[in-house]
Enzyme design. Structure first.
Site, PDB file in Angstrom:
ATOM      1  N   SER A   1     -15.862   9.809 -52.494  1.00  0.00           N
ATOM      2  CA  SER A   1     -15.943   8.550 -53.253  1.00  0.00           C
ATOM      3  C   SER A   1     -14.957   8.561 -54.421  1.00  0.00           C
ATOM      4  O   SER A   1     -14.274   7.565 -54.685  1.00  0.00           O
ATOM      5  CB  SER A   1     -17.356   8.372 -53.816  1.00  0.00           C
ATOM      6  OG  SER A   1     -18.256   8.130 -52.789  1.00  0.00           O
TER       7      SER A   1
ATOM      8  N   ARG B   1     -11.318   6.254 -55.161  1.00  0.00           N
ATOM      9  CA  ARG B   1     -11.116   5.493 -56.403  1.00  0.00           C
ATOM     10  C   ARG B   1      -9.917   6.003 -57.184  1.00  0.00           C
ATOM     11  O   ARG B   1      -9.218   5.227 -57.845  1.00  0.00           O
ATOM     12  CB  ARG B   1     -12.393   5.550 -57.257  1.00  0.00           C
ATOM     13  CG  ARG B   1     -13.521   4.683 -56.655  1.00  0.00           C
ATOM     14  CD  ARG B   1     -14.864   5.151 -57.141  1.00  0.00           C
ATOM     15  NE  ARG B   1     -15.960   4.278 -56.753  1.00  0.00           N
ATOM     16  CZ  ARG B   1     -16.613   4.332 -55.581  1.00  0.00           C
ATOM     17  NH1 ARG B   1     -16.266   5.211 -54.662  1.00  0.00           N
ATOM     18  NH2 ARG B   1     -17.614   3.503 -55.332  1.00  0.00           N
TER      19      ARG B   1
ATOM     20  N   GLY C   1     -15.775   2.506 -44.710  1.00  0.00           N
ATOM     21  CA  GLY C   1     -16.396   1.337 -45.346  1.00  0.00           C
ATOM     22  C   GLY C   1     -15.962   1.239 -46.804  1.00  0.00           C
ATOM     23  O   GLY C   1     -15.724   0.153 -47.332  1.00  0.00           O
TER      24      GLY C   1
ATOM     25  N   ARG D   1     -19.236  -3.075 -38.885  1.00  0.00           N
ATOM     26  CA  ARG D   1     -20.069  -3.000 -40.109  1.00  0.00           C
ATOM     27  C   ARG D   1     -19.990  -4.307 -40.900  1.00  0.00           C
ATOM     28  O   ARG D   1     -18.935  -4.947 -40.958  1.00  0.00           O
ATOM     29  CB  ARG D   1     -19.644  -1.795 -40.953  1.00  0.00           C
ATOM     30  CG  ARG D   1     -19.934  -0.493 -40.210  1.00  0.00           C
ATOM     31  CD  ARG D   1     -19.620   0.709 -41.040  1.00  0.00           C
ATOM     32  NE  ARG D   1     -20.474   0.822 -42.212  1.00  0.00           N
ATOM     33  CZ  ARG D   1     -20.309   1.749 -43.143  1.00  0.00           C
ATOM     34  NH1 ARG D   1     -19.329   2.629 -43.037  1.00  0.00           N
ATOM     35  NH2 ARG D   1     -21.117   1.797 -44.172  1.00  0.00           N
TER      36      ARG D   1
ATOM     37  N   SER E   1     -25.688  -1.328 -53.570  1.00  0.00           N
ATOM     38  CA  SER E   1     -24.462  -0.843 -52.929  1.00  0.00           C
ATOM     39  C   SER E   1     -23.342  -0.660 -53.949  1.00  0.00           C
ATOM     40  O   SER E   1     -22.861  -1.619 -54.546  1.00  0.00           O
ATOM     41  CB  SER E   1     -24.011  -1.829 -51.843  1.00  0.00           C
ATOM     42  OG  SER E   1     -22.691  -1.526 -51.443  1.00  0.00           O
TER      43      SER E   1
ATOM     44  N   GLN F   1     -20.468   0.146 -53.124  1.00  0.00           N
ATOM     45  CA  GLN F   1     -19.254  -0.420 -52.527  1.00  0.00           C
ATOM     46  C   GLN F   1     -19.102  -1.885 -52.919  1.00  0.00           C
ATOM     47  O   GLN F   1     -18.019  -2.335 -53.278  1.00  0.00           O
ATOM     48  CB  GLN F   1     -19.294  -0.271 -51.006  1.00  0.00           C
ATOM     49  CG  GLN F   1     -19.241   1.190 -50.582  1.00  0.00           C
ATOM     50  CD  GLN F   1     -19.231   1.390 -49.092  1.00  0.00           C
ATOM     51  OE1 GLN F   1     -19.472   0.454 -48.331  1.00  0.00           O
ATOM     52  NE2 GLN F   1     -18.969   2.602 -48.652  1.00  0.00           N
TER      53      GLN F   1
ATOM     54  N   ASP G   1     -26.462   8.931 -48.644  1.00  0.00           N
ATOM     55  CA  ASP G   1     -25.673   9.578 -47.589  1.00  0.00           C
ATOM     56  C   ASP G   1     -26.331  10.843 -47.044  1.00  0.00           C
ATOM     57  O   ASP G   1     -25.813  11.460 -46.109  1.00  0.00           O
ATOM     58  CB  ASP G   1     -24.277   9.923 -48.119  1.00  0.00           C
ATOM     59  CG  ASP G   1     -23.459   8.662 -48.355  1.00  0.00           C
ATOM     60  OD1 ASP G   1     -23.729   7.637 -47.692  1.00  0.00           O
ATOM     61  OD2 ASP G   1     -22.549   8.695 -49.206  1.00  0.00           O
TER      62      ASP G   1
ATOM     63  N   LYS H   1     -24.810   2.000 -41.588  1.00  0.00           N
ATOM     64  CA  LYS H   1     -23.854   3.018 -42.025  1.00  0.00           C
ATOM     65  C   LYS H   1     -22.862   3.274 -40.881  1.00  0.00           C
ATOM     66  O   LYS H   1     -22.697   2.430 -40.007  1.00  0.00           O
ATOM     67  CB  LYS H   1     -24.589   4.287 -42.468  1.00  0.00           C
ATOM     68  CG  LYS H   1     -25.361   4.100 -43.771  1.00  0.00           C
ATOM     69  CD  LYS H   1     -24.396   3.895 -44.937  1.00  0.00           C
ATOM     70  CE  LYS H   1     -25.089   3.577 -46.226  1.00  0.00           C
ATOM     71  NZ  LYS H   1     -24.158   3.154 -47.276  1.00  0.00           N
TER      72      LYS H   1
ATOM     73  N   ARG I   1     -21.708  12.478 -40.411  1.00  0.00           N
ATOM     74  CA  ARG I   1     -22.860  13.144 -41.038  1.00  0.00           C
ATOM     75  C   ARG I   1     -23.960  13.452 -40.020  1.00  0.00           C
ATOM     76  O   ARG I   1     -24.693  14.409 -40.179  1.00  0.00           O
ATOM     77  CB  ARG I   1     -23.392  12.318 -42.216  1.00  0.00           C
ATOM     78  CG  ARG I   1     -22.360  12.243 -43.325  1.00  0.00           C
ATOM     79  CD  ARG I   1     -22.917  11.921 -44.685  1.00  0.00           C
ATOM     80  NE  ARG I   1     -21.891  12.157 -45.673  1.00  0.00           N
ATOM     81  CZ  ARG I   1     -21.177  11.207 -46.303  1.00  0.00           C
ATOM     82  NH1 ARG I   1     -21.421   9.936 -46.070  1.00  0.00           N
ATOM     83  NH2 ARG I   1     -20.242  11.539 -47.167  1.00  0.00           N
TER      84      ARG I   1
HETATM   85  C1  S3P Z   1     -19.963   4.835 -51.327  1.00  0.00           C
HETATM   86  C2  S3P Z   1     -21.123   4.153 -51.456  1.00  0.00           C
HETATM   87  C3  S3P Z   1     -22.238   4.245 -50.498  1.00  0.00           C
HETATM   88  C4  S3P Z   1     -22.106   5.428 -49.570  1.00  0.00           C
HETATM   89  C5  S3P Z   1     -20.713   5.616 -49.064  1.00  0.00           C
HETATM   90  C6  S3P Z   1     -19.733   5.780 -50.206  1.00  0.00           C
HETATM   91  C7  S3P Z   1     -18.922   4.663 -52.357  1.00  0.00           C
HETATM   92  O1  S3P Z   1     -22.268   3.065 -49.731  1.00  0.00           O
HETATM   93  O2  S3P Z   1     -22.997   5.311 -48.503  1.00  0.00           O
HETATM   94  O3  S3P Z   1     -20.642   6.751 -48.235  1.00  0.00           O
HETATM   95  O4  S3P Z   1     -18.001   5.498 -52.423  1.00  0.00           O
HETATM   96  O5  S3P Z   1     -19.020   3.695 -53.107  1.00  0.00           O
HETATM   97  P1  S3P Z   1     -23.094   1.782 -50.254  1.00  0.00           P
HETATM   98  O6  S3P Z   1     -22.749   1.667 -51.658  1.00  0.00           O
HETATM   99  O7  S3P Z   1     -22.655   0.614 -49.459  1.00  0.00           O
HETATM  100  O8  S3P Z   1     -24.532   2.158 -50.023  1.00  0.00           O
END
Ligand code: S3P
Length: 477
Positions: A31, A35, A104, A132, A176, A178, A328, A355, A436
């Protein structure tokens, strides 16, 4: 030694017959790596990133920003990357589709940036990613004035015609990070202040970057335990120099091995310990696990050492409020619950259905193939744990699995329902293309002393953890 068969994209695992005492490190957090590349690319100046994750998802982000005209280079002789940031409006129109592979996070976060850039772009990934849901970002971005279209208004490929955005107040209904991060990114490009409310707090890596980069924004806890973020559009992101800590979500597989393999102890150093990521640790403590954070320090993120030793575990109930901080970790948590005394119930986790695969279905189907009693709920699952479980094929009563065994080898005539003979044959498990699920099933297979398990479709492990087999082999050989 576990060896990936390139031809069949599968591995054959033999359960371990002795304890492990090991100290390891795991690759950098996925993550944060996403970023770092994104926010480095739109910063004013050059950022240096130490130990960037080279997982397939993260390499997809590097390729995407190179396609958008950003120079990203490996620094000679060092495990560091230099990102030549070009400011908020320094990206160039891509000449072809941006491939987001299985990611995602890449798809949803980059969409927030592209929505504010005055050019045309298309995002498309692999078959799993393109199934997704994206309505969760399409709807708020459209409210901000973005022109963003997806297949059936919900799925990639996504096409985006970027423009000046207007600020909004948005209540992120789905917990979320994300979605939240996508809107924070879009907020950088909006007129005025974008305000985002999340009722259930999620990982805050994007906000930590904004602080590190001196960006004008505020963040406040709300009385109901939520969070309000207020971002001023049109500010400037300063470049940064960071080293990315190890990924807790990767460490979790080894924590499980340390807890579940008799008389073992596994120490994992330099792991990210962000409070919004280590929900599994509190849950494990409630299950009476011997898991400890033995030291930590905090710079832009909290980092430390985790030690997990063999434990007798009790079952637990997981409720909706527990879910975001361990989102996760459910595939490996399911393996842990399989060895805990009693019935573990997980509810309020319907996000698991969308997921990398439908993880509720994948977990339950696979555990049942191992003869571990487990059932699905629409928003979770239930597992009947057994601390003495050692992989008894003889209990198996699913004809599909049994047939697969019988067809594969002629040892299987011992496999009839009345026989008391154990240990015959081999479990056969699928990953459903989910990294995973694949790693969790491999850990489960290692826990079944001397039993053989074939895990199919394992190349997807590269999505987050390309040296998984190397680390595993280095501790089991
Ligand atoms: C992530 C947020 C999570 C997680 C993904 C990474 C991120 O998803 O499951 O593996 O880096 O922001 P969600 O925020 O959609 O739950």
């Amino acid at each position: 030694m576990i060896k990936l068969s390139i031809d069949t994209n599968s591995v054959l695992v033999k359960g371990l017959d002795k304890p492990l005492k090991s100290e390891i490190t795991v690759p950098a957090d996925k993550s944060i790596s996403h970023r770092a590349i994104m926010l480095g690319s739109i910063a004013n100046g050059n950022s240096i990133i130490g130990k960037l994750s080279v997982s397939r998802d993260n390499l997809a982000t590097v390729a995407a920003f190179r396609k958008l005209g950003i120079r990203i280079e490996k620094m000679t002789g060092e495990n560091k990357i230099k990102v030549h940031g070009n400011g908020l409006y320094g990206l160039k129109e891509p000449q072809s589709v941006i491939n987001t592979y299985n990611s995602g996070t890449l798809t949803r976060l980059i969409a927030g940036i592209l929505a504010g850039n005055d050019f045309f772009s298309v995002l498309s990934g692999d078959k799993y990613l393109n199934s997704r849901p994206m309505a969760r970002i399409i709807a708020p971005l459209a409210l901000m004035g973005a022109k963003i279209f997806g297949r059936k208004n919900n799925y990639p490929p996504l096409s985006i015609i970027g423009s000046k955005l207007n600020s909004i107040y948005y209540d992120v209904q789905i917990p979320s990070a994300q979605v939240k991060s996508c809107l924070i990114f879009a907020g950088l490009y909006a007129d005025g202040n974008t305000v985002i409310y999340e009722k259930n707090k999620t990982r805050d890596h994007t906000e930590r970057f904004l602080s590190l980069q001196d960006y004008p924004f505020t963040e406040e806890d709300t009385a109901d335990g939520g969070n309000i973020i207020n971002i001023k559009g049109g500010g400037e992101l300063k470049p940064f120099n960071i080293e990315i800590p190890g990924d807790f979500s990767s460490a979790a597989f080894f924590i499980a091995l340390g807890l579940l393999l008799k008389d073992s102890e596994i120490t994992i150093k330099n792991v990210l310990l962000n409070d919004r990521r280590i929900g599994l640790i509190s849950i494990l403590k409630r299950m009476h696990a011997n898991v400890e954070i033995i030291d930590y320090s905090e710079e832009f993120e909290k980092v430390g050492t985790i030690k997990a030793s063999y434990s007798k575990l009790s079952a637990i109930n997981i409720a909706e409020k527990d879910v975001p901080d361990m989102i996760d970790e459910f595939p490996i948590f399911a393996v842990i619950a399989s060895f805990a005394e009693g019935v573990t119930v997980v509810r309020g986790a319907k996000e698991l259905r969308v997921k990398e695969t439908d993880r509720i279905k994948a977990i339950v189907t696979n555990l049942n193939k191992f003869c571990i009693k487990s059932k699905e709920y629409s928003d979770g699952f239930e597992i009947e744990g057994n601390p003495d479980y050692s992989g008894q094929l003889y209990k198996y009563n699913n004809s599909e699995q049994k047939l697969a065994h019988i067809n594969k080898s002629n040892n299987f005539d011992v496999l009839n329902d009345s026989t008391e003979k154990k240990d015959a044959g081999r479990f056969q498990i699928k990953s459903y293309g989910d990294h995973r699920i694949a790693m969790s099933m491999l850990i489960l297979a290692l826990l079944l002393k001397n039993k053989e398990t074939e895990v199919k479709d394992v190349r997807c492990i590269n999505t987050s953890f390309p040296n998984f087999f190397n680390i595993l082999n280095s501790i089991i050989d």
